[in-house]
Design an enzyme around this catalytic site. Sequence first.
Site, PDB file in Angstrom:
ATOM      1  N   SER A   1      -5.282  -4.232  61.405  1.00 12.18           N
ATOM      2  CA  SER A   1      -6.437  -4.609  60.732  1.00 12.18           C
ATOM      3  C   SER A   1      -6.900  -6.113  61.350  1.00 12.18           C
ATOM      4  CB  SER A   1      -6.353  -4.507  59.271  1.00 12.18           C
ATOM      5  OG  SER A   1      -7.726  -4.392  58.460  1.00 12.18           O
TER       6      SER A   1
ATOM      7  N   LYS B 154      -8.426   3.946  55.667  1.00 11.71           N
ATOM      8  CA  LYS B 154      -8.411   2.794  55.331  1.00 11.71           C
ATOM      9  C   LYS B 154      -7.623   2.619  53.753  1.00 11.71           C
ATOM     10  CE  LYS B 154      -8.590  -1.730  56.285  1.00 11.71           C
ATOM     11  NZ  LYS B 154      -7.676  -2.199  57.235  1.00 11.71           N
TER      12      LYS B 154
END
Length: 586
Positions: free
Chosen positions: A385, A194
């Site tokens: 996402s 991430k």
Amino acid sequence: MSFIKQVLATITGILITSIILFFLFLVFIGVLVQQSSQQATVVAPAKSVLYLSLDYKIVEKTESNPLGDLNLPLYNVEKSIGLNDVLARIKAAKTDDNIKGIYLNPSTVGMGFASLKAIRDALLDFKESKKFIVAYSEGYSQKAYYLSTVADSIYLNPQGSLDFRGLSSSVVFMKEAMDKLGVEMQVIKVGTYKSAVEPFLLNEMSDANREQVTSYLGSIYDSFLSDISQARNQSVDTLKNIANEYLIRNADDALRYKFIDGKVYKDELLSLLKKRLDIAEDKDISSVSILNYGGSPASTSGAKIAVLYAYGDIVDGEGSVGQIGGDKISRQLRKLRRDKDIKAVVLRVNSGGGSALASDVIWREVELIKKEKPIVVSMGDYAASGGYYIAAAADSIFAESSTLTGSIGVFGLIPNFKGLLNNKLGIHIDEVNTGKYSSLMANPDKPLTAEERSIIQMEVNRTYSTFMERVANGRKMNVEAVDSIGQGRVWTGKQALDLGLVDGIGNLQRAIGAAAAKASLKDYQLVELPEKEDPFASILSSSKDKVKMWLFGEELGDYQKYLLDVTKVLKHTGIQARLPYQIEIY
């Protein structure tokens, strides 16, 4: 007394004049907008070519920019068109007897590879009509050349250039700039990959981020080369060698390596087009731009399939044009669920994510629709996402091979302006609280304590667990399997298919076909949502930020995207499910 009367009379006159001028201005704009909208529906004359240059912004869905087509003094704005209209107009041209072929004239192309692939596929479908496609440019970028390989013939100006060096992806890092400004980005995240926060913490890619970028860029490059290989009848290994050695540097090189079919000047190209159109050399070519081509009217018979476009950042509340407002999109989904005339829904997602809460609000409505009627997701350039979050519950998911998706991970971003405010500007903030955590994330010049960081980390972990459960339930996987391919890692659509994150590789039309099959529909009409705003009403309702982009977008140029990245960070702090940074491939 007479002086006061004169002053009051002058003020009254100014007010009345201002009001009259304001209404005259509205009428003037209204007339221009009406003329502009009339120009946007051109019927092609006989023996015409459809002109496609793509030297304008391609957005997911055509938006109302009432100033876009107006030639106002001291005002110039970049023209734009929705991918939906580009595809629809190419499809209409296929059966339009007046359109004899397409003149493709690209140089630089400003869109992602998934959108580019969709247009390329539409042009391939157009060729089934046996009509011609001719490509010509004074300089092809890599994306422009990729698109042009669908053409029957590719021509290049004798002094022109053709770029073919392999793909590259870069990231702008701002840590040093933040340090100089005295701004600390406090990050709480879940996911090894991430990396949305890396530009604020590092000056180069982490090993994990470099690994994922190498992986998805290689996947996109493989698809890029494969399509060119088929179109130009050259092996992938040959193409790789040409790119690696940078063998094409001018028009002579392009012809030598069979990347083009000829070197011609513009007048020679026009003569070639006239021969194809069977018109005299002394006659002008009739052409109509894809921006103005009216095409053919859509079908109004049969059952209805709704195509709901969700593109841009996912934000809480209503959002604006170019954003996915959690309340707005969920309300539209709710209406579609209750509408008995709508037999199936296609959710077109093009988003790198955003608010985790808004994503969950939308996810809930997708889950509810699935219980009553088919809902299929079509992914654009991005569905990552939060963009994947809102897609996960659908019956089926389709992506392009070069779609960037996955990025199943969560982060929290809380800026600390203590260094900037205290040390640079001499500004200090004091506070009085009624509880230990009263000022949590409220004071911009106070760093997080260890306890506060722990609290936020727990919420980030909880959000990530919820995200994984949504994906696991929607994709019929266990949470451990989702976590193993999650961790914030970005995948291409081709990779996502192998991992079980999507059901097939295909464009919007394939998703619509799948929705129709699930609803057992043979004849149907499409309803595109959200509906396009009335241009005149759009002037009155436009937000301040949207008007700024209209007026100054062109002047900002390439710097616009960096400005937008920074403003996103400042606006959207807190827990986010967002794609790592701004991904650019060129």
